[in-house]
Motif scaffolding. Structure first.
Motif, short mmCIF file in Angstrom:
data_model
loop_
_atom_site.label_atom_id
_atom_site.label_comp_id
_atom_site.label_asym_id
_atom_site.label_seq_id
_atom_site.Cartn_x
_atom_site.Cartn_y
_atom_site.Cartn_z
N GLN A 51 43.87 19.05 76.12
CA GLN A 51 45.07 19.96 76.30
C GLN A 51 44.63 21.44 76.13
O GLN A 51 43.32 21.90 75.73
N GLN A 52 45.46 22.50 76.88
CA GLN A 52 44.77 23.83 76.59
C GLN A 52 45.99 24.89 76.27
O GLN A 52 47.28 24.48 76.63
N LEU A 53 45.83 25.95 75.66
CA LEU A 53 46.93 26.79 75.11
C LEU A 53 46.93 27.65 76.32
O LEU A 53 46.06 28.39 76.75
N ARG A 102 52.04 28.33 75.30
CA ARG A 102 52.55 27.03 75.20
C ARG A 102 51.25 26.11 75.48
O ARG A 102 50.37 26.49 75.95
N GLU A 103 51.35 24.94 74.74
CA GLU A 103 50.50 23.87 75.02
C GLU A 103 50.65 23.21 76.39
O GLU A 103 51.72 22.78 77.01
N ALA A 156 39.06 24.07 76.38
CA ALA A 156 40.13 23.55 75.80
C ALA A 156 39.89 22.68 74.92
O ALA A 156 38.89 22.53 74.27
N GLU A 157 40.88 22.05 74.32
CA GLU A 157 41.00 21.13 72.85
C GLU A 157 40.94 19.59 73.24
O GLU A 157 41.79 19.16 73.99
N ALA A 184 54.83 20.03 76.55
CA ALA A 184 53.47 20.45 76.71
C ALA A 184 52.88 19.36 77.54
O ALA A 184 52.05 19.62 78.40
#
Length: 223
Positions: free
Chosen positions: A64-66, A71-72, A99-100, A180
């Motif tokens: 995922q990315q902010l 917003r995610e 990203a995460e 998200a």
């Protein structure tokens, strides 16, 4: 992350790796480890560089990315039998993550160290083909995500997501989590779900959505 005993048989779970020449298989077996990571662990994040290419054996990783508006946005998921395209891209380009990656479930993965990855990318045609085939498939998936966010109606995408992720007719997710997933605002999801409930397609409770009329919901999803 915790490491388990090394397991050479994990190579057989990946079609592209099972055809590797004996020298390469022996190197992967000797230099890689099978690791276990508990659910909820942040596996990688922005500003960090990858030390290993992870090939997932069990479980699911959410990438995922902010967004700039805070917003995610869920980019994709990595499931058993797959690798993470973002990790591959960062290892090839020697760049940090943007990203995460979060373990959605307990996961088990084969960790191929960067030095081994670099060696095999340069020396093994079969390993190189394996990496780039997986990379190409995921890039195509990401283009579909971009297309969905930019051009497809939110009510259709939401109906599809509910059907896709509902387990035995119930999806356990909050409005914020669905937002998200779909790259939109929570308020947009809340309005759409209220309309689905008005039509009798779903029933909502705290953190859960129950499908009452699958045919009605599917009709919208396939429109």
């Amino acid at each position: 992350m915790t490491a388990t005993a090394k397991q050479g048989d994990w190579i057989e779970r990946f079609e592209g790796l099972s055809r590797l020449e004996p020298r390469v298989r022996d190197l992967l077996t000797a230099r890689s480890q099978v690791i276990r990571v508990p659910a909820g662990t942040v596996i990688f994040g922005p500003g960090k560089s990858p030390d290993n290419l992870l090939l997932l054996l069990h479980g699911t990783v959410r990438v995922q990315q902010l967004a700039e508006n805070g917003r995610e946005v869920v980019l994709y998921r990595v499931t058993a039998g797959e690798s993470c395209v973002l990790t591959t891209a960062c290892m090839l380009a020697y760049e940090d993550y943007a990203a995460e990656g979060v373990a959605e479930t307990d996961i088990e993965a084969a960790a191929i160290p960067r030095a081994v990855f670099d060696d095999l990318i340069a020396s093994s045609k079969e390993f190189r083909n394996f990496v780039f085939r997986a990379y190409s498939r995921r890039i195509t998936d990401l283009f579909h995500v971009i297309e969905d966010i930019a051009f497809r109606r939110m009510d259709i995408r939401l109906a599809q997501k509910i059907i896709e992720r509902a387990d035995t007719g119930v999806l356990k997710a909050t409005h914020a989590q669905l937002a998200a997933e779909l790259g939109t605002a929570r308020e947009v999801i809340s309005r759409q779900l209220a309309e689905f409930q008005r039509r009798g397609w779903i029933a909502q409770s705290r953190g859960a959505i129950e499908i009452l009329d699958c045919d009605g919901l599917r009709g919208l999803a396939e429109s």
